[in-house]
Design a protein around this motif. Sequence first.
Motif, mmCIF file in Angstrom:
data_model
loop_
_atom_site.group_PDB
_atom_site.id
_atom_site.type_symbol
_atom_site.label_atom_id
_atom_site.label_comp_id
_atom_site.label_asym_id
_atom_site.label_seq_id
_atom_site.Cartn_x
_atom_site.Cartn_y
_atom_site.Cartn_z
ATOM 1 N N ASP A 119 0.833 -1.207 0.000
ATOM 2 C CA ASP A 119 0.000 0.000 0.000
ATOM 3 C C ASP A 119 0.869 1.260 0.000
ATOM 4 O OD1 ASP A 119 -2.244 -1.582 0.055
ATOM 5 O OD2 ASP A 119 -2.582 -1.373 2.225
ATOM 6 N N ILE A 120 1.932 1.238 0.807
ATOM 7 C CA ILE A 120 2.841 2.392 0.863
ATOM 8 C C ILE A 120 3.490 2.615 -0.495
ATOM 9 C CG2 ILE A 120 4.964 3.303 1.894
ATOM 10 C CD1 ILE A 120 4.219 1.804 4.468
ATOM 11 N N GLU A 121 3.967 1.535 -1.117
ATOM 12 C CA GLU A 121 4.606 1.644 -2.433
ATOM 13 C C GLU A 121 3.659 2.256 -3.456
ATOM 14 O OE1 GLU A 121 7.905 -1.893 -2.725
ATOM 15 O OE2 GLU A 121 5.791 -2.508 -2.864
ATOM 16 N N ASN A 122 2.427 1.815 -3.439
ATOM 17 C CA ASN A 122 1.452 2.307 -4.414
ATOM 18 C C ASN A 122 1.068 3.759 -4.161
ATOM 19 O OD1 ASN A 122 1.362 -0.153 -5.764
ATOM 20 N ND2 ASN A 122 -0.270 -0.956 -4.454
ATOM 21 N N GLN A 123 0.891 4.109 -2.897
ATOM 22 C CA GLN A 123 0.447 5.464 -2.583
ATOM 23 C C GLN A 123 1.538 6.496 -2.813
ATOM 24 O OE1 GLN A 123 -1.995 5.970 0.900
ATOM 25 N NE2 GLN A 123 -1.140 7.976 1.370
ATOM 26 N N PHE A 124 2.799 6.125 -2.494
ATOM 27 C CA PHE A 124 3.883 7.107 -2.588
ATOM 28 C C PHE A 124 4.797 6.878 -3.788
ATOM 29 C CE2 PHE A 124 2.681 7.114 1.921
ATOM 30 C CZ PHE A 124 2.524 8.480 2.141
ATOM 31 N N HIS A 125 4.491 5.863 -4.600
ATOM 32 C CA HIS A 125 5.250 5.575 -5.821
ATOM 33 C C HIS A 125 6.733 5.363 -5.528
ATOM 34 C CE1 HIS A 125 1.567 6.747 -7.833
ATOM 35 N NE2 HIS A 125 1.607 7.936 -7.234
ATOM 36 N N VAL A 126 6.995 4.475 -4.578
ATOM 37 C CA VAL A 126 8.370 4.130 -4.211
ATOM 38 C C VAL A 126 8.529 2.614 -4.260
ATOM 39 C CG1 VAL A 126 8.717 6.158 -2.750
ATOM 40 C CG2 VAL A 126 7.777 4.051 -1.747
ATOM 41 N N GLU A 143 8.077 9.340 4.788
ATOM 42 C CA GLU A 143 8.958 8.830 5.834
ATOM 43 C C GLU A 143 8.277 8.814 7.201
ATOM 44 O OE1 GLU A 143 12.920 10.377 5.762
ATOM 45 O OE2 GLU A 143 13.305 9.559 3.753
ATOM 46 N N GLN A 144 7.353 9.733 7.438
ATOM 47 C CA GLN A 144 6.585 9.670 8.674
ATOM 48 C C GLN A 144 5.692 8.438 8.684
ATOM 49 O OE1 GLN A 144 6.812 11.880 11.473
ATOM 50 N NE2 GLN A 144 5.789 10.071 12.290
ATOM 51 N N THR A 145 5.130 8.114 7.513
ATOM 52 C CA THR A 145 4.311 6.909 7.389
ATOM 53 C C THR A 145 5.155 5.660 7.631
ATOM 54 O OG1 THR A 145 2.839 8.003 5.816
ATOM 55 C CG2 THR A 145 2.820 5.595 5.834
ATOM 56 N N LEU A 146 6.331 5.611 7.008
ATOM 57 C CA LEU A 146 7.230 4.477 7.223
ATOM 58 C C LEU A 146 7.590 4.331 8.699
ATOM 59 C CD1 LEU A 146 9.655 4.764 4.169
ATOM 60 C CD2 LEU A 146 8.189 2.811 4.700
ATOM 61 N N PHE A 147 7.883 5.442 9.335
ATOM 62 C CA PHE A 147 8.237 5.397 10.750
ATOM 63 C C PHE A 147 7.069 4.871 11.576
ATOM 64 C CE2 PHE A 147 8.186 7.286 14.987
ATOM 65 C CZ PHE A 147 9.407 6.847 15.478
ATOM 66 N N LYS A 160 17.068 4.995 3.343
ATOM 67 C CA LYS A 160 16.893 5.454 1.973
ATOM 68 C C LYS A 160 18.120 5.085 1.160
ATOM 69 C CE LYS A 160 15.421 9.432 -0.781
ATOM 70 N NZ LYS A 160 15.001 10.849 -0.747
ATOM 71 N N GLU A 161 17.917 4.407 0.048
ATOM 72 C CA GLU A 161 19.030 3.945 -0.782
ATOM 73 C C GLU A 161 19.209 4.785 -2.049
ATOM 74 O OE1 GLU A 161 19.688 -0.675 -0.031
ATOM 75 O OE2 GLU A 161 17.903 -0.293 -1.234
ATOM 76 N N GLY A 162 18.264 5.606 -2.338
ATOM 77 C CA GLY A 162 18.312 6.424 -3.541
ATOM 78 C C GLY A 162 16.954 7.051 -3.766
ATOM 79 N N GLU A 163 16.807 7.775 -4.846
ATOM 80 C CA GLU A 163 15.541 8.423 -5.118
ATOM 81 C C GLU A 163 14.439 7.386 -5.310
ATOM 82 O OE1 GLU A 163 13.166 11.520 -5.048
ATOM 83 O OE2 GLU A 163 15.358 11.688 -4.875
ATOM 84 N N GLY A 164 13.448 7.421 -4.414
ATOM 85 C CA GLY A 164 12.317 6.510 -4.513
ATOM 86 C C GLY A 164 12.619 5.075 -4.123
ATOM 87 N N LYS A 165 13.759 4.841 -3.431
ATOM 88 C CA LYS A 165 14.140 3.480 -3.050
ATOM 89 C C LYS A 165 14.479 3.413 -1.557
ATOM 90 C CE LYS A 165 16.063 2.306 -7.599
ATOM 91 N NZ LYS A 165 17.266 1.850 -8.336
#
Length: 458
Positions: A36-43, A69-73, A85-90
């Motif tokens: 869900d996070i990937e789809n909503q934030f396109h990461v 990042e607040q959502t991830l936390f 964070k490994e790179g842009e969008g990753k």
Amino acid sequence: MYKSLVAGFLVLLASFSFAQTADDAFRKPLKEVISDIENQFHVKIRYPEDLVKDRMVTYAGWRFRPDLEQTLFNVMSSQDITFVKEGEGKYKLQNFQYHLKTPLEGKQQLEYLWTKFNDVTSWESRKKELRECMWKALKLSPLPAKPASRPVISNRRTMNGYTIENVALETLPGVYVCGSLYRPLNAKGKLPVILNPDGHFGDGRYRADCQYRCAMQAKMGAISFSYDLFAWGESALQFKPSDHRKSLAMSVHALNSIRILDWLLSMKNADPNRVAITGGSGGGSQTMLITALDDRIKLSVPVVMMSSYHSGGCPCESGMGVHLCGGGTNNVEIAAMAAPRPQLIISDGKDWTQQVPQVEFPYLKKVYDFYGKTGEVENAHFPQEGHDYGLSKRVAMYQFVAKHFNLDIKKIQDKEGRIHESGVTIEKYPAMYVFGEKRESLPANAVKDFAQLEEMFK
């Protein structure tokens, strides 16, 4: 009447709270929440499958925020998982790294710690509180009884300006720490003593940079001793390599250093007023800790380890809760416990010591300034270098120790005054083994079960 109404209200409130807690309508599998996070934030978020398997997130949708990042936390903190964070969008997920903060959090903790003292008196009180707690956290208060055995010493070699001997000390009944003793050739009078605890570099104390360091210290006129980490090098003869990453290893490390210092200072020509310790990485952790615990250490050089946001990634550096003492501390405050004794902090630009000149070192200077000894603490920073105890770092250490201990630095300089290590012999591993190339001399009482070691600390 009033009491009945209150009682009724509390029952109703409890029922409402239970309904809120017990209702699992918002529970979702962690793997689904990540999608869900990937789809909503396109990461894109990567993770080991066993990290998320069978995990559930309570109130999953309620943890989402407009900020990624607040959502991830919010989601991952409920699972003891952190993200990088490994790179842009990753992003990458990993188990909670208890020993790590962010650089900003490290800086904020230093600012908070600074509110706990403002002069020598309040700092000494803080230091006393920390030290007492640290000894207890390590299960070394009181210290266990010292074995009465003599050191096992073998294979004396004479080199260019120094000698080497292989040594094993029994620090607990049947528990041995192995090391190499370097001494200046034909030296007279009282000599400085330098402890060189090993770090988490490949090949342990057998590696070339460790041999260079100790030989050069001896050539300048010091008694130098390098020694293995617990369950590392020859010490792995007694315990499994995996035992090295058990929390109790931290206590064994500390006890080994103390027992080694006891033995070195028992030598007739050892100078108790000139005792130093230096190590890199995990050896740097030991350097800071032992200096904080033992006033017999008069000078310290922790290398590529002092950081406000990294407490040591191996449980052998941070697993006994030392960093939880005093309401929470870090390696900078532990290093500050050396004040006003001379201390050189060696840092670099490619690991967690990269911000030392701007953040951590000014904190140290403030503590030293309480004693009017700001000049006793120095920082040698190498912004283009990485996590090692390389030549430039060793040269900085040689110069610092020679200056404060009045060593003969000319013995390691060429005609132009440049320090060089060409007169050092780098030995093959077998020459440095205490118990023989086939380990045939391991004492009969040697403990080979970690459970036995744990019993000693109970």
